[in-house]
Design a protein around this motif. Structure first.
Motif, PDB file in Angstrom:
ATOM      1  N   GLY A  89      43.174  33.497  34.408  1.00  0.00           N
ATOM      2  CA  GLY A  89      41.659  33.307  34.860  1.00  0.00           C
ATOM      3  C   GLY A  89      41.557  32.104  35.250  1.00  0.00           C
ATOM      4  O   GLY A  89      40.480  31.179  35.176  1.00  0.00           O
ATOM      5  N   SER A  90      42.225  31.906  36.370  1.00  0.00           N
ATOM      6  CA  SER A  90      42.396  30.408  36.955  1.00  0.00           C
ATOM      7  C   SER A  90      41.062  30.397  37.874  1.00  0.00           C
ATOM      8  O   SER A  90      40.707  28.992  38.366  1.00  0.00           O
ATOM      9  N   GLY A  91      40.346  31.202  38.385  1.00  0.00           N
ATOM     10  CA  GLY A  91      39.168  31.278  39.351  1.00  0.00           C
ATOM     11  C   GLY A  91      39.942  30.177  40.503  1.00  0.00           C
ATOM     12  O   GLY A  91      40.985  30.537  40.979  1.00  0.00           O
ATOM     13  N   ASN A  94      39.982  25.096  38.757  1.00  0.00           N
ATOM     14  CA  ASN A  94      39.411  24.123  37.844  1.00  0.00           C
ATOM     15  C   ASN A  94      40.385  23.379  36.825  1.00  0.00           C
ATOM     16  O   ASN A  94      40.331  22.249  36.691  1.00  0.00           O
ATOM     17  N   ASP A 112      44.450  35.418  38.359  1.00  0.00           N
ATOM     18  CA  ASP A 112      42.996  35.751  38.188  1.00  0.00           C
ATOM     19  C   ASP A 112      42.671  37.149  38.711  1.00  0.00           C
ATOM     20  O   ASP A 112      43.713  37.588  39.698  1.00  0.00           O
ATOM     21  N   ILE A 113      41.663  37.926  38.333  1.00  0.00           N
ATOM     22  CA  ILE A 113      41.215  39.148  38.852  1.00  0.00           C
ATOM     23  C   ILE A 113      40.771  39.149  40.258  1.00  0.00           C
ATOM     24  O   ILE A 113      41.019  40.254  40.779  1.00  0.00           O
ATOM     25  N   LEU A 117      39.042  34.173  44.871  1.00  0.00           N
ATOM     26  CA  LEU A 117      39.145  32.905  44.428  1.00  0.00           C
ATOM     27  C   LEU A 117      40.305  32.074  44.169  1.00  0.00           C
ATOM     28  O   LEU A 117      40.697  31.023  44.302  1.00  0.00           O
ATOM     29  N   ASN A 140      44.681  41.919  36.750  1.00  0.00           N
ATOM     30  CA  ASN A 140      43.653  42.048  35.564  1.00  0.00           C
ATOM     31  C   ASN A 140      44.361  41.444  34.330  1.00  0.00           C
ATOM     32  O   ASN A 140      45.317  42.226  34.039  1.00  0.00           O
ATOM     33  N   ALA A 141      43.911  40.457  33.480  1.00  0.00           N
ATOM     34  CA  ALA A 141      44.564  39.940  32.511  1.00  0.00           C
ATOM     35  C   ALA A 141      44.730  40.694  31.510  1.00  0.00           C
ATOM     36  O   ALA A 141      45.517  40.490  30.457  1.00  0.00           O
ATOM     37  N   CYS A 157      41.066  28.841  30.603  1.00  0.00           N
ATOM     38  CA  CYS A 157      39.662  28.105  30.502  1.00  0.00           C
ATOM     39  C   CYS A 157      38.623  29.132  30.827  1.00  0.00           C
ATOM     40  O   CYS A 157      38.498  29.713  31.846  1.00  0.00           O
ATOM     41  N   ALA A 158      38.134  29.759  29.881  1.00  0.00           N
ATOM     42  CA  ALA A 158      36.809  30.281  29.756  1.00  0.00           C
ATOM     43  C   ALA A 158      37.093  31.567  30.559  1.00  0.00           C
ATOM     44  O   ALA A 158      36.615  32.337  31.361  1.00  0.00           O
ATOM     45  N   ILE A 159      38.623  32.358  29.956  1.00  0.00           N
ATOM     46  CA  ILE A 159      38.892  33.791  30.360  1.00  0.00           C
ATOM     47  C   ILE A 159      38.641  34.586  29.148  1.00  0.00           C
ATOM     48  O   ILE A 159      38.061  35.756  29.503  1.00  0.00           O
ATOM     49  N   HIS A 162      35.619  36.971  28.786  1.00  0.00           N
ATOM     50  CA  HIS A 162      35.343  37.852  29.744  1.00  0.00           C
ATOM     51  C   HIS A 162      36.017  39.151  29.475  1.00  0.00           C
ATOM     52  O   HIS A 162      35.723  40.468  30.170  1.00  0.00           O
ATOM     53  N   LEU A 163      36.964  39.533  28.523  1.00  0.00           N
ATOM     54  CA  LEU A 163      37.886  40.595  28.313  1.00  0.00           C
ATOM     55  C   LEU A 163      37.210  41.517  27.420  1.00  0.00           C
ATOM     56  O   LEU A 163      36.598  41.116  26.550  1.00  0.00           O
TER      57      LEU A 163
HETATM   58  C1  LIG Z   1      34.366  31.253  33.831  1.00  0.00           C
HETATM   59  S1  LIG Z   1      35.321  31.685  35.013  1.00  0.00           S
HETATM   60  C2  LIG Z   1      36.680  30.548  34.573  1.00  0.00           C
HETATM   61  C3  LIG Z   1      37.524  30.192  36.138  1.00  0.00           C
HETATM   62  C4  LIG Z   1      38.532  28.945  35.859  1.00  0.00           C
HETATM   63  N1  LIG Z   1      39.404  28.943  34.507  1.00  0.00           N
HETATM   64  C5  LIG Z   1      37.387  27.582  35.434  1.00  0.00           C
HETATM   65  O1  LIG Z   1      37.725  27.113  34.559  1.00  0.00           O
HETATM   66  O2  LIG Z   1      36.805  27.246  36.365  1.00  0.00           O
HETATM   67  C6  LIG Z   1      36.301  33.022  34.455  1.00  0.00           C
HETATM   68  C7  LIG Z   1      37.403  33.763  35.310  1.00  0.00           C
HETATM   69  O3  LIG Z   1      37.931  34.937  34.813  1.00  0.00           O
HETATM   70  C8  LIG Z   1      38.181  35.628  35.688  1.00  0.00           C
HETATM   71  N2  LIG Z   1      38.368  36.974  35.252  1.00  0.00           N
HETATM   72  C9  LIG Z   1      37.227  37.758  34.726  1.00  0.00           C
HETATM   73  N3  LIG Z   1      37.697  38.779  33.915  1.00  0.00           N
HETATM   74  C10 LIG Z   1      39.032  38.923  34.196  1.00  0.00           C
HETATM   75  C11 LIG Z   1      40.143  39.771  33.875  1.00  0.00           C
HETATM   76  N4  LIG Z   1      39.955  40.924  32.962  1.00  0.00           N
HETATM   77  N5  LIG Z   1      41.285  39.381  34.279  1.00  0.00           N
HETATM   78  C12 LIG Z   1      41.705  38.256  34.866  1.00  0.00           C
HETATM   79  N6  LIG Z   1      40.761  37.346  35.331  1.00  0.00           N
HETATM   80  C13 LIG Z   1      39.454  37.586  34.925  1.00  0.00           C
HETATM   81  C14 LIG Z   1      37.213  35.518  36.860  1.00  0.00           C
HETATM   82  O4  LIG Z   1      37.515  36.063  38.163  1.00  0.00           O
HETATM   83  C15 LIG Z   1      37.102  34.207  36.909  1.00  0.00           C
HETATM   84  O5  LIG Z   1      37.524  33.508  37.576  1.00  0.00           O
END
Ligand SMILES: C[S@@+](CC[C@H](N)C(=O)[O-])C[C@H]1O[C@@H](n2cnc3c(N)ncnc32)[C@H](O)[C@@H]1O
Length: 333
Positions: A89-91, A94, A112-113, A117, A140-141, A157-159, A162-163
Motif C-alpha cells: 500500500g505504498s501510494g 511516503n 499498491d492497488i 499513485l 490488490n494486496a 503504512c496505513a494499508i 483498508h482491507l
Molecule cells: C492511507 S494510504 C497510505 C499510503 C502510503 N503507505 C502512505 O503512508 O502515504 C492507503 C493506500 O492503500 C492503498 N490500498 C487501498 N486498498 C488496497 C488494496 N486492497 N490493495 C493494495 N493497496 C490498497 C491505497 O491506494 C492507498 O495508496
C-alpha cells in the motif's frame, strides 16, 4: 503479454506473469501488474487515489514525518536495513522514498492497488536518483501474487485498515519475510478512537441541550459514526456496504497477538505514535483542520473543555499510552 527487464526486474519476485502497464498507457511507464489484475474493478478505493492521485500527493506528501516514525522501529532492527523491502500500500511513496534515501543498500518493491499513485512514487524516486533501487507493481494486496521468503523487511503504512481481511495480509507479510525479518505496520487503533467517540458523543449531547450546531459539530458526529462502523464493521447504509468503504478497520492488541500466534512469529511490539500528554485534544484539532478543513476555533470553548477532560482528568499519561489512536506494530518473524 509483455515482460520487460527494468532494474531491478520484479519478475523473480512474483509467482504469476507480469504485464508492463506502460505498454498500454505511457502514464504508467515502469509500473508492472500481474496479468490477472488487468480490468479488475477497484472496489473500496476512493477515486482521489486513482484519477485524483496528483492532488492526493500534493495534499498528503509527508516523507520526512512518516520516516521519523518508522525510524523508531528500524533503529531497533538487529542489523542495518538492507536487501529487499516489500512495501504494501505504498501510494505515492511516503515510506518508500525516505526508506530508499536513508538506506543505500536497500531495494524496495513498492506495491499498491493504484497504478496512478505508483507512477508518482516511481517519478519521485527517479527525481532523487533512487529509481534503480525502486520497483513498482500495482495489485490488490488481498490477492496472493508474491513468492514467499523474498523479503528482508516488510512495511505497511496505513494499508491494513483498508482491507476486507487484514489478518490475511499480516499472515502473507510474515510469509514474505526471511527468518528473523521484521514487518512494520502503522495503523489506527480502536481504544484511542473509542475514547474520541465518547468525547464527541458528549459534545453532541451538550450541543443539543444548548441548541447549537454547525460544521465542526457535524464533522465530529461524522467521525464518531465512522469509528462506530469500523469498530463493529456493519454496513453504514442499506445502499452502501461496509466493504465499499475506503477505511474499514481499527485494530486491537489482541488482533496482532492472534496473528503472531497463528503464524508462529516470535514477537509483536506495539508502540503508540502520538505523545500521550494532550493526545485527544491534539487529535481533535488534526481531525477538524486536516481532515475536515474546519478551523479549530469553530468548536466552542465548552466543547474543547470536554475533550480536555479526557486528557487531563479521566486518564493518566501511562494509561493513554496503552490506548493509542494510532500505533506502530513491529512483528519479528
Ligand atoms: C492511507 S494510504 C497510505 C499510503 C502510503 N503507505 C502512505 O503512508 O502515504 C492507503 C493506500 O492503500 C492503498 N490500498 C487501498 N486498498 C488496497 C488494496 N486492497 N490493495 C493494495 N493497496 C490498497 C491505497 O491506494 C492507498 O495508496
Amino acid at each position: 503479454m509483455n515482460i520487460r527487464e527494468f532494474p531491478p526486474t520484479p519478475v523473480e519476485l512474483f509467482n504469476v506473469p507480469l504485464v508492463h502497464m506502460g505498454d498500454f498507457n505511457p502514464k504508467y511507464e515502469g509500473v508492472y501488474t500481474p496479468a490477472a489484475e488487468l480490468g479488475r474493478p477497484k472496489i473500496g478505493v476512493s477515486e482521489i487515489l486513482l484519477s485524483g492521485a496528483e492532488e492526493y500527493f500534493s495534499r498528503f506528501e509527508q516523507f520526512s514525518h512518516i520516516y521519523s516514525i518508522l525510524k523508531n522501529a528500524i533503529d531497533k532492527f538487529d542489523t542495518p536495513l538492507s536487501g529487499l523491502a516489500v512495501d504494501l500500500g505504498s501510494g505515492f511513496g511516503n515510506t518508500v522514498i525516505p526508506l530508499l534515501s536513508a538506506h543505500p543498500d536497500l531495494r524496495v518493491l513498492a506495491t499498491d492497488i493504484s497504478p496512478d499513485l505508483l507512477a508518482i512514487c516511481r517519478r519521485e524516486a527517479i527525481k532523487r536518483g533512487l529509481g534503480d533501487r525502486c520497483t513498482v507493481a500495482a495489485f490488490n494486496a488481498e490477492r496472493d501474487y508474491l513468492k514467499p521468503g523474498i523479503a528482508d523487511a516488510v512495511f505497511g503504512c496505513a494499508i491494513l485498515h483498508h482491507l476486507i481481511d487484514p489478518m490475511a495480509l499480516v499472515r502473507k507479510s510474515l510469509d514474505l519475510l526471511k527468518p528473523g525479518g521484521r514487518a512494520v505496520f502503522l495503523e489506527p487503533f480502536e481504544s484511542g478512537n473509542a475514547i474520541l467517540r465518547i468525547a464527541y458523543a458528549m459534545i453532541h449531547g451538550e450541543a443539543q441541550r444548548r441548541a447549537e450546531d454547525g460544521p465542526a459539530f457535524q464533522f465530529l458526529r461524522g467521525i464518531a459514526r465512522d469509528v462506530e462502523v469500523r469498530t463493529h464493521r456493519f454496513d453504514p447504509a442499506p445502499d452502501f456496504k461496509w466493504h465499499q468503504m475506503d477505511d474499514k478497520w481499527m485494530f486491537t492488541r489482541s488482533f496482532f497477538e492472534r496473528a503472531i500466534k497463528e503464524a508462529g512469529a516470535a514477537e509483536v511490539i506495539i508502540e503508540p505514535i502520538q505523545a500521550p500528554e494532550d493526545l485527544f485534544t491534539r487529535q481533535t484539532r488534526v481531525v477538524l483542520e486536516s481532515y475536515g478543513n474546519i478551523p479549530a476555533s469553530e468548536l466552542p470553548e465548552w466543547a474543547w473543555s470536554i475533550v480536555r477532560r479526557f486528557d487531563e482528568e479521566f486518564f493518566s499519561n501511562e494509561q493513554k499510552r496503552d490506548m493509542p489512536i494510532e500505533a506502530m506494530v513491529t512483528i519479528i518473524k
